[in-house]
Enzyme design. Structure first.
Site, PDB file in Angstrom:
ATOM      1  N   ASP A 107       0.800  -1.214   0.000  1.00 20.51           N
ATOM      2  CA  ASP A 107       0.000   0.000   0.000  1.00 20.51           C
ATOM      3  C   ASP A 107       0.840   1.275   0.000  1.00 20.51           C
ATOM      4  OD1 ASP A 107      -3.036   0.923   0.573  1.00 20.51           O
ATOM      5  OD2 ASP A 107      -1.654   2.232   1.654  1.00 20.51           O
TER       6      ASP A 107
ATOM      7  N   THR B 199      -5.329   2.072  -0.432  1.00 23.49           N
ATOM      8  CA  THR B 199      -5.434   1.415  -1.736  1.00 23.49           C
ATOM      9  C   THR B 199      -5.773  -0.060  -1.570  1.00 23.49           C
ATOM     10  OG1 THR B 199      -3.057   0.903  -1.947  1.00 23.49           O
ATOM     11  CG2 THR B 199      -3.798   3.047  -2.722  1.00 23.49           C
ATOM     12  N   ASP B 200      -5.260  -0.686  -0.504  1.00 22.14           N
ATOM     13  CA  ASP B 200      -5.643  -2.077  -0.221  1.00 22.14           C
ATOM     14  C   ASP B 200      -7.139  -2.183   0.024  1.00 22.14           C
ATOM     15  OD1 ASP B 200      -3.562  -4.075  -0.245  1.00 22.14           O
ATOM     16  OD2 ASP B 200      -2.584  -2.970   1.356  1.00 22.14           O
ATOM     17  N   MET B 201      -7.645  -1.348   0.918  1.00 22.36           N
ATOM     18  CA  MET B 201      -9.053  -1.463   1.302  1.00 22.36           C
ATOM     19  C   MET B 201      -9.988  -1.079   0.163  1.00 22.36           C
ATOM     20  SD  MET B 201      -9.055  -0.326   5.311  1.00 22.36           S
ATOM     21  CE  MET B 201      -8.156   1.205   5.090  1.00 22.36           C
TER      22      MET B 201
END
Length: 391
Positions: free
Chosen positions: A151, A179-181
């Site tokens: 991320d 960005t991951d979530m």
């Protein structure tokens, strides 16, 4: 799947669907978590030697039921099956599960699932109705394809880190793995869309997202301006920066005892309300060009009184303002209690852990599930017996 009394009041929309979660860390597992919250049965396929790497990724040294609290936050309510995908017998059992599943999620680097014999063409031959969902760092092609999909690195590569922080300071990444979530949320959208299409056509499909494409999409407002204007990177405000393209007063300001956030507001009216005569010197067509000068005046004026003093003036007048709360203040506020935003999960031996709940309400009901994340391989025997019974 165990559920509490709140969930028993509503038929969850994904009840009856089976999801195989081959992913680890955050993006893929968070997508599978949301599907579980909505009623799907989610089976984590994990390596026998340690499983999902986030089992041992401790934040603030907070373990729970043999694993990290972080692991439980992302994987509550799931089941765990251990399988060595390089072992022929284990792979055969996994393929038998794929034949019965509705969704498969993975976040291996491009090409790895194909080498394991679990690529899109392989699984489509096993189960034409399967929704095959993949998360990567940078997409299937291009010179960044094999970079680490992490991320902070993606925030830095995508320009996000240069959106925050004041203009005379260094880049500031978001304090969350955004960005991951968000990639996990985008994947859920794609999965649900393909499930709807399958309900019409009967055919499965493939959906892919990447962290970098998610990061670019997160910036769609600002990039829409930049791509059509071109030129240099827009400048961050030197005082109270919060948005590249918005005029003063947009930002966060210190007060005598904390901070307040101010969104869009007419500078002349704001100045009159707070008794700052200097702000009347700026006509509306200068509120962007002179934003640092205006913000500097606001900064010096607002720090003279408390947050409560300013909010008591601004909020009744319809000015978009809010206090800047830390977590103790947030969780102590009656508004937080009214949201019922926290749930308690329980381990097999009765230990409890407080976690946030699913943010979605279905048929007016809040969705909660008291089942903790599974211990590594806890459901392997049960799943194997299911496969044997179905053979």
């Amino acid at each position: 799947m165990a559920s509490d009394s709140l969930n028993e009041m509503v038929r969850l929309p994904l009840a009856g669907l089976t999801v195989l979660d081959f992913s680890q860390f955050l993006a893929g597992p968070s997508a599978a978590l949301r599907l579980a919250d909505l009623g799907a049965r989610v089976i984590k396929i994990e390596r026998p030697d340690g499983g999902d790497a986030s089992r041992s990724l401790y934040l603030a040294d907070l373990p729970f039921d043999q694993d990290s609290a972080l692991f439980h936050a992302i994987n509550r309510g799931k089941q765990s099956l251990t399988a060595d995908l390089k072992n022929a017998d284990d792979l055969m059992r996994v393929k038998a599960l794929i034949a019965q599943a509705d969704v498969l999620i993975h976040n291996f680097r491009p090409g790895i699932m194909d080498r394991l014999g679990l690529g899109w063409d392989d699984v489509r031959a096993i189960n034409p109705r399967l929704i095959y969902a993949g998360v990567s760092g940078y997409g299937p092609d291009g010179p960044w394809r094999d970079r680490p999909g992490q991320d902070l690195l993606v925030q830095s590569l995508s320009g996000i880190a240069l959106l925050s922080g004041d203009g005379n300071g260094p880049p500031v990444p978001a304090g969350l793995s955004i960005t991951d979530m968000m990639a996990g949320a985008q994947l859920v959208q794609g999965i649900l869309a393909l499930l709807v299409r399958r309900g019409v056509s009967g055919d499965g499909g493939r959906v892919d997202v990447s962290l970098i494409e998610t990061a670019i999409d997160l910036q769609f407002e600002h990039l829409a301006v930049y791509l059509n204007r071109g030129g240099a990177m827009p400048a961050r405000s030197a005082v109270g920066n919060a948005n590249l393209y918005l005029a003063a007063p947009y930002g966060i300001y210190a007060t005598a005892d904390g901070h307040v956030a101010l969104a869009m507001a007419p500078i002349d009216r704001l100045g009159a309300l707070i008794g700052c005569t200097e702000m009347a010197d700026f006509p509306a067509d200068r509120w962007f060009a002179e934003r640092d000068a205006i913000k500097a005046i606001l900064r010096d004026h607002l720090k003279q009184r408390t947050s409560a003093h300013w909010l008591a003036i601004l909020e009744p007048a319809g000015i978009w303002a809010a206090p800047v709360l830390d977590w103790p203040a947030l969780t102590a506020d009656p508004a937080f209690a009214a949201l019922d935003a926290v749930q308690q999960v329980r381990s097999p031996d009765g230990a409890t852990l407080r976690l946030t709940r699913c943010p979605i309400r279905v048929d007016g009901q809040i969705l909660k599930n008291e089942r903790a994340a599974p211990r590594l391989g806890a459901d392997s025997d049960f799943i194997h017996s299911e496969l044997a019974g179905a053979a």
